[in-house]
Design an enzyme around this catalytic site. Sequence first.
Site, PDB file in Angstrom:
ATOM      1  N   HIS A 188       0.839  -1.199   0.000  1.00 18.26           N
ATOM      2  CA  HIS A 188       0.000   0.000   0.000  1.00 18.26           C
ATOM      3  C   HIS A 188       0.874   1.250   0.000  1.00 18.26           C
ATOM      4  O   HIS A 188       1.973   1.260   0.550  1.00 18.26           O
ATOM      5  CB  HIS A 188      -0.922  -0.009   1.222  1.00 18.26           C
ATOM      6  CG  HIS A 188      -1.961   1.065   1.182  1.00 18.26           C
ATOM      7  ND1 HIS A 188      -1.698   2.368   1.577  1.00 18.26           N
ATOM      8  CD2 HIS A 188      -3.258   1.051   0.773  1.00 18.26           C
ATOM      9  CE1 HIS A 188      -2.788   3.097   1.421  1.00 18.26           C
ATOM     10  NE2 HIS A 188      -3.744   2.320   0.941  1.00 18.26           N
ATOM     11  N   GLU A 212      -4.415   1.535  -7.212  1.00 21.67           N
ATOM     12  CA  GLU A 212      -4.749   2.639  -6.326  1.00 21.67           C
ATOM     13  C   GLU A 212      -3.857   3.836  -6.649  1.00 21.67           C
ATOM     14  O   GLU A 212      -2.737   3.932  -6.107  1.00 21.67           O
ATOM     15  CB  GLU A 212      -4.559   2.225  -4.860  1.00 21.67           C
ATOM     16  CG  GLU A 212      -5.481   1.131  -4.405  1.00 21.67           C
ATOM     17  CD  GLU A 212      -5.568   1.045  -2.884  1.00 21.67           C
ATOM     18  OE1 GLU A 212      -6.687   0.924  -2.370  1.00 21.67           O
ATOM     19  OE2 GLU A 212      -4.516   1.123  -2.224  1.00 21.67           O
TER      20      GLU A 212
END
Length: 257
Positions: free
Chosen positions: A96, A168
Site C-alpha cells: 500500500h 490505487e
Amino acid sequence: MRKPVVGISYKTYVNTIDKATELVKALADVTEDEKEVEKFVFPSLGVMYPVAQVLKGSEIAFGAQNISPYENGAYTGEVSIESIIDMGGTHIEIGHAERQSIFHETLDMIHLKTKLTLEKGLTPVLCIGERERLDNKSGRKQVLKEQILTSFGEVDAALIEKVILAYEPVWAIGQAEAADAAYVHQTHEIIREIVKEAYSAEAAEAIRIIYGGSVSKDNVYEITTHNDVDGVFIGRFGHDPANYKQILHIVKQVKSK
C-alpha cells in the site's frame, strides 16, 4: 469468467475488539447470501484474531494489511504469515502507498512479501499506482510496469494469475473524489496489457484487477462498467455496513450483465 471482488481495509481506524467484531459481524449479516462476488476484509492487525473468530464460517474472507517478508526468524516486531494462516486468513495486502511513503517499504521488499504469500498458498492483494496523475499513457505504463515486474520478480509465472492487483492511484487515495472513470478504465487496460506482454495472454485474462481510491456507492457503478475492472477495494466509504452492501450489490449487478 473472472469472479468480481469487493474488498475493504479498515487501516487502523477500528482498533478495539468490541468495535471491530461488531463491525464485521454486521458486515457478515448484510452480505450472508451473497456468493457471486468474492469478499475480503483487512482488519487492524491488533484485532485480527477476534475478527477471525466472528468471520469463521461466513462468506467473507479476511487477512492482514501487512506481513513480514520472512516466514519466521529474528525479525522483532514483525507479523509472520504463519500466524495469519493459523488464524484462517487467506488474503494479504501488500505494498500500500502508505507502507511505502511512511514506512519506506521498497519494491524489493514488496517482491519478497508477494513471493512468500504465493508460496504459502494465500492471495496477495498487490497495490500499485502512480503518485501523481499521468495523462501521458506511455509514461503511466512505464511507472506501472516497473512496479508490477519488480513486485513479481522471481515469482513463478504460473502463480501470477492468483494475484489480485489493486490499482490505487496515490493521488486519489483519501480524496473527496475517485479518479475519473475514463482514466481508471484506460489504466486497467494498460495493466492487463503489461501482464500480457510480460507473461502470457492467459495470465492477463485470468488475473483480477480492482480499483481502490475514494470508492463510494456514488461512483462505483461508473468505475466498474469496464470489462477490465473486476471490482473495488474500499476504504472509509465502506465503514458503514449498509454502504458496503450497496457497493457490493452494484458490483454484482454490473458484472452479471
